[in-house]
Design an enzyme around this catalytic site. Structure first.
Site, PDB file in Angstrom:
ATOM      1  N   TYR A 146       2.732  28.855   8.379  1.00 56.76           N
ATOM      2  CA  TYR A 146       1.490  28.801   9.308  1.00 56.76           C
ATOM      3  C   TYR A 146       0.492  27.814   8.901  1.00 56.76           C
ATOM      4  O   TYR A 146      -0.281  27.815   7.777  1.00 56.76           O
ATOM      5  CB  TYR A 146       1.228  29.993   9.924  1.00 56.76           C
ATOM      6  CG  TYR A 146       2.105  30.926  10.582  1.00 56.76           C
ATOM      7  CD1 TYR A 146       3.297  30.312  10.937  1.00 56.76           C
ATOM      8  CD2 TYR A 146       1.685  32.220  10.827  1.00 56.76           C
ATOM      9  CE1 TYR A 146       4.244  31.172  11.564  1.00 56.76           C
ATOM     10  CE2 TYR A 146       2.558  32.844  11.617  1.00 56.76           C
ATOM     11  CZ  TYR A 146       3.826  32.519  11.790  1.00 56.76           C
ATOM     12  OH  TYR A 146       4.773  33.100  12.811  1.00 56.76           O
ATOM     13  N   SER A 158       6.359  36.560  20.777  1.00 50.91           N
ATOM     14  CA  SER A 158       6.213  35.825  21.952  1.00 50.91           C
ATOM     15  C   SER A 158       6.296  36.892  23.110  1.00 50.91           C
ATOM     16  O   SER A 158       7.134  36.629  24.042  1.00 50.91           O
ATOM     17  CB  SER A 158       6.846  34.854  22.395  1.00 50.91           C
ATOM     18  OG  SER A 158       6.855  33.917  23.235  1.00 50.91           O
ATOM     19  N   GLY A 196       5.440  32.778  25.766  1.00 50.84           N
ATOM     20  CA  GLY A 196       4.506  31.293  25.681  1.00 50.84           C
ATOM     21  C   GLY A 196       3.664  31.147  26.644  1.00 50.84           C
ATOM     22  O   GLY A 196       3.341  30.045  27.096  1.00 50.84           O
ATOM     23  N   GLY A 197       3.220  32.378  27.281  1.00 53.32           N
ATOM     24  CA  GLY A 197       2.189  32.508  28.351  1.00 53.32           C
ATOM     25  C   GLY A 197       2.795  32.618  29.926  1.00 53.32           C
ATOM     26  O   GLY A 197       1.918  32.687  30.873  1.00 53.32           O
ATOM     27  N   LEU A 198       4.208  32.611  29.979  1.00 52.20           N
ATOM     28  CA  LEU A 198       4.771  32.634  31.164  1.00 52.20           C
ATOM     29  C   LEU A 198       4.463  33.953  31.829  1.00 52.20           C
ATOM     30  O   LEU A 198       4.347  33.855  33.307  1.00 52.20           O
ATOM     31  CB  LEU A 198       6.438  32.258  30.824  1.00 52.20           C
ATOM     32  CG  LEU A 198       7.187  32.037  32.166  1.00 52.20           C
ATOM     33  CD1 LEU A 198       6.917  30.524  32.620  1.00 52.20           C
ATOM     34  CD2 LEU A 198       8.843  32.221  31.993  1.00 52.20           C
ATOM     35  N   LEU A 199       4.394  35.086  31.167  1.00 51.91           N
ATOM     36  CA  LEU A 199       4.336  36.258  31.799  1.00 51.91           C
ATOM     37  C   LEU A 199       2.806  36.608  31.863  1.00 51.91           C
ATOM     38  O   LEU A 199       2.375  37.879  32.150  1.00 51.91           O
ATOM     39  CB  LEU A 199       4.864  37.202  30.861  1.00 51.91           C
ATOM     40  CG  LEU A 199       6.468  36.980  30.818  1.00 51.91           C
ATOM     41  CD1 LEU A 199       7.046  38.063  29.752  1.00 51.91           C
ATOM     42  CD2 LEU A 199       7.010  37.438  32.031  1.00 51.91           C
ATOM     43  N   GLY A 200       1.810  35.599  31.597  1.00 50.49           N
ATOM     44  CA  GLY A 200       0.475  36.156  31.655  1.00 50.49           C
ATOM     45  C   GLY A 200      -0.257  35.560  32.962  1.00 50.49           C
ATOM     46  O   GLY A 200      -1.383  35.421  32.843  1.00 50.49           O
ATOM     47  N   GLY A 201       0.547  35.433  34.011  1.00 45.83           N
ATOM     48  CA  GLY A 201      -0.080  34.934  35.214  1.00 45.83           C
ATOM     49  C   GLY A 201      -0.067  33.447  35.283  1.00 45.83           C
ATOM     50  O   GLY A 201      -0.952  32.854  35.771  1.00 45.83           O
TER      51      GLY A 201
END
Length: 332
Positions: free
Chosen positions: A53, A216, A220-225
């Site tokens: 990282y 995840s 990747g943000g898909l489920l965050g509205g």
């Protein structure tokens, strides 16, 4: 904060895991320290990182940021269950690995753990995870190296990441023959939109007493509205990778619209529900959350206390159906 045991071990861990992948590339050292302070104050006691990282020319930078936070004292290191990973080529992106400077040979495990300890400014790693499967190295060799590190006090537990169910079985059957503890956790891609782990990975983890740590959790943000944020002009900043590509699929968009409409009816935030859903799943220890800001962390913390009614859970299953168990899911 709620706590549970990590798999079959006696180790008590929080139901949320602080992911640090953004530390360095997206959040500077000062901001990263503030997020770690806030997480610890909220009772989050598991911090997850990896030797690679920081990415690109800065691989290892994230571990260095965590190490500088530990160096500030105040009992920080003693309160944290520290998890990092080994496998990656630590040369700059695009550069070939020097022989034995990546993957899971005994040589690389030995050198990689020492390098991580230096960057993290600590004398031990609580959970040392294999970041990927090494098809060229036998498990007997891997466990020989891990057993030595345990005896030296450099690591306490070993876990895996991105392993198939049969890899978990192979790893722990080899450990059993050697009289070793074996894997105690598996870190896998698992969320409402990506449920293939339910076929074999999670059943194998449960059978062998591994805690499941989903990465995840918002896909990747898909489920965050994502659709709501897209309308507000922010989707490009809140989705990445496979999620950004998925937004171009009309079938996925329709599925997401049903999801967001359902939660709007209940007055709930999509990202918090996605995390809370994972906390209801069998075998799940706690999802990894990778906040970039204090608001992101606060939202994740609210998810721990969120109770989802049975009717809502049923509706979520209808929108995002799981694959079913193996072998039924693919045999007939």
């Amino acid at each position: 904060m709620e706590y549970t045991q990590l798999g079959r071990t006696g180790l008590k861990v929080s139901r949320l895991v602080l992911g640090t992948m953004n530390f360095g590339p997206q959040t500077d050292e000062t901001g990263s320290h503030a997020l770690m302070d806030a997480a610890l104050d909220a009772g989050v006691n598991v911090f997850d990182t990896a030797n690679a990282y920081g990415w690109g020319e800065n691989k290892g930078r994230t571990e260095e940021i965590i190490g500088s936070w530990f160096a500030r004292g105040g009992g920080r290191r003693d309160q944290v269950v520290l998890a990092t990973k080994v496998y990656a080529n630590m040369a700059p992106d695009g550069a070939p690995a020097w022989p034995n400077h990546d993957k899971l040979s005994a040589v690389n495990i030995r050198r990689a753990v020492d390098a991580s300890l230096r960057r993290l400014r600590t004398d031990h790693i609580d959970l040392y995870q294999f970041h990927h499967v090494d098809r060229a190295t036998p498990w007997d060799e891997i466990w020989q190296a891990i057993d030595v590190l345990v005896q030296q006090g450099k690591i306490l537990y070993a876990g895996s990441s991105n392993h198939a169910g049969w890899h978990l079985a192979q790893a722990n059957e080899t450990a059993r023959r050697r009289g070793s503890l074996g894997l105690v956790s598996e870190q896998c891609l698992y969320n409402l939109a990506e449920r293939r782990a339910e076929m074999e990975v999670i059943p194998a983890a449960e059978s062998y007493g591994l805690g499941v740590i989903p990465w995840s959790p918002l896909h990747g943000g898909l489920l965050g509205g994502a659709l709501r944020k897209e309308r507000e002009g922010g989707a490009a900043r809140t989705t990445s990778g496979r999620a950004a590509d998925a937004l171009a699929d009309p079938v996925v968009r329709a599925q997401l619209q049903r999801y967001e409409d359902l939660l709007a009816e209940h007055g709930l935030e999509p990202g918090e529900v996605a995390l809370a859903w994972l906390l209801t799943r069998p075998g799940v220890t706690g999802p990894i959350v990778g906040p970039r800001t204090p608001d992101h962390l606060a939202s994740a913390l609210r998810a721990v206390a969120l109770e989802l009614p049975d009717g809502l859970l049923t509706a979520l299953d209808e929108i995002f159906p799981g694959p079913g168990p193996a072998p039924e899911a693919f045999a007939w």
